[in-house]
Design an enzyme around this catalytic site. Structure first.
Site, mmCIF file in Angstrom:
data_model
loop_
_atom_site.group_PDB
_atom_site.id
_atom_site.type_symbol
_atom_site.label_atom_id
_atom_site.label_comp_id
_atom_site.label_asym_id
_atom_site.label_seq_id
_atom_site.Cartn_x
_atom_site.Cartn_y
_atom_site.Cartn_z
ATOM 1 N N TYR A 54 0.823 -1.197 0.000
ATOM 2 C CA TYR A 54 0.000 0.000 0.000
ATOM 3 C C TYR A 54 0.868 1.262 0.000
ATOM 4 C CZ TYR A 54 -3.491 -3.431 1.582
ATOM 5 O OH TYR A 54 -4.306 -4.536 1.713
ATOM 6 N N HIS A 138 -0.013 -12.295 1.391
ATOM 7 C CA HIS A 138 -0.764 -11.306 0.620
ATOM 8 C C HIS A 138 -0.911 -11.722 -0.840
ATOM 9 C CE1 HIS A 138 -1.398 -6.672 -0.045
ATOM 10 N NE2 HIS A 138 -2.506 -7.381 -0.173
#
Length: 327
Positions: A54, A138
């Site tokens: 992110y 992830h």
């Protein structure tokens, strides 16, 4: 607060997703990001989720700074491994990956034990913490066997060493998460966008499996990236412009919510939270005002008659649990 699986980690039922303050799509001013986290704290949110992906670490840096003065034992924080950041001098920005930040680093897929540990060490440095509570693998979609063969055992080892309290996987799909529930000893899975008022595919296998195994589920993407927050032409569904058919369905859902004196946002959040396997619902917000609205919608009661109408009109499957009901 809800406990994750068999771990000792507890999370708030509403959680703060920090992807947005990593400049998802557009820039979020630093002070605005801090105010959003502060508003979450003031509204009782005690679970915060981030990742190196992110904003190439920006989300982690901002979240760590915003929480620095908070008592560490009073909140849970999760980050993710699988994308390792390496310095890059290519220049330009990171908008191709969805983040309005300079391309100072590049992402390298790495589910090896060394990669997992190095990625976590980088996250701890950016967060300014000596530990995180939860670590997820992830998006291992295209690296399934690598993740199961090396990534998961690496997390299991970190948990046994006491480095992290809970481990799991986070993905935008339900199928591989079901495999994690069946084939590993994960404490929690993070399922994004696959258990919402518009998409209930996690109801087929993932949620029943998690409930049977005592594995917790965190639901992300309750608004399907925008369409269920504000259905209108041009709204996004799972990060792309919604089709006319999906927009029509969302508008029908909104009409039912309006008719019963509530909002589509409140119904969307309440639906995600209603399944007994779900421990927390993760929402992203780019401002204090958005956080306050999400907290308000999450706390708002949704009339039982709304759920009945959604079932009667085929807008909701008859077997989908709703608030105050068991599946």
């Amino acid at each position: 607060m809800r406990r994750l699986g068999g771990s000792g980690v507890e999370v708030s039922e509403l959680a703060f997703g920090a992807a947005v303050i990593g400049n998802l799509y557009t820039e979020v001013p630093e002070q605005q990001a801090y105010e959003a986290v502060d508003a979450a704290w003031q509204r009782g949110i005690r679970y915060f989720d981030t990742a190196p992906h992110y904003g190439l670490g920006l989300s982690e840096r901002r979240l760590g700074a915003a929480l620095r003065e908070r008592p560490r034992e009073q909140y849970a924080i999760s980050t993710k491994v699988g994308r390792r950041l390496e310095p890059s001098d290519q220049g330009g920005d990171d908008l191709a990956h969805g983040f309005a930040v300079p391309a100072t680093h590049r992402r390298v897929w790495d589910f090896s034990e060394d990669g997992v540990r190095r990625t976590l060490e980088g996250s701890l440095e950016r967060l300014g913490l000596d530990r995180v509570d939860i670590v997820y693998l992830h998006d291992p979609d295209d690296h399934a066997e690598w993740a199961f063969r090396e990534g998961y055992p690496a997390l299991e080892k970190l948990r046994s060493e006491g480095v992290v309290g809970a481990i799991g996987a986070g993905m935008n799909q339900a199928e591989m998460l079901t495999r994690f529930v069946h084939d590993t000893d994960v404490d929690v899975v993070l399922c994004a966008g696959r258990y919402t008022l518009l998409d209930q595919r996690a109801l087929a296998e993932l949620l029943p499996a998690a409930q049977a195994r005592g594995t917790s589920v965190v639901i992300g993407g309750a608004f399907n990236s925008g369409l269920l927050a504000d259905p209108k032409p041009g709204a996004t569904y799972n990060y792309a412009t919604a089709s006319p058919e999906l927009l029509d369905r969302a508008l029908r859902l909104k009409s039912v919510a309006d008719r019963h004196g509530t909002t589509l946002r409140a119904a969307a959040l309440a639906f995600c939270a209603a399944h007994p396997a779900v421990a927390s619902v993760l929402v992203g917000a780019r401002s204090a005002a958005e956080v306050v609205d999400c907290a308000h919608q999450f706390a708002a009661p949704v009339p039982a008659a709304l759920w009945q109408e959604l079932r009667d009109t085929g807008l909701l499957p008859p077997d989908a649990p709703v608030p105050a009901e068991e599946p």
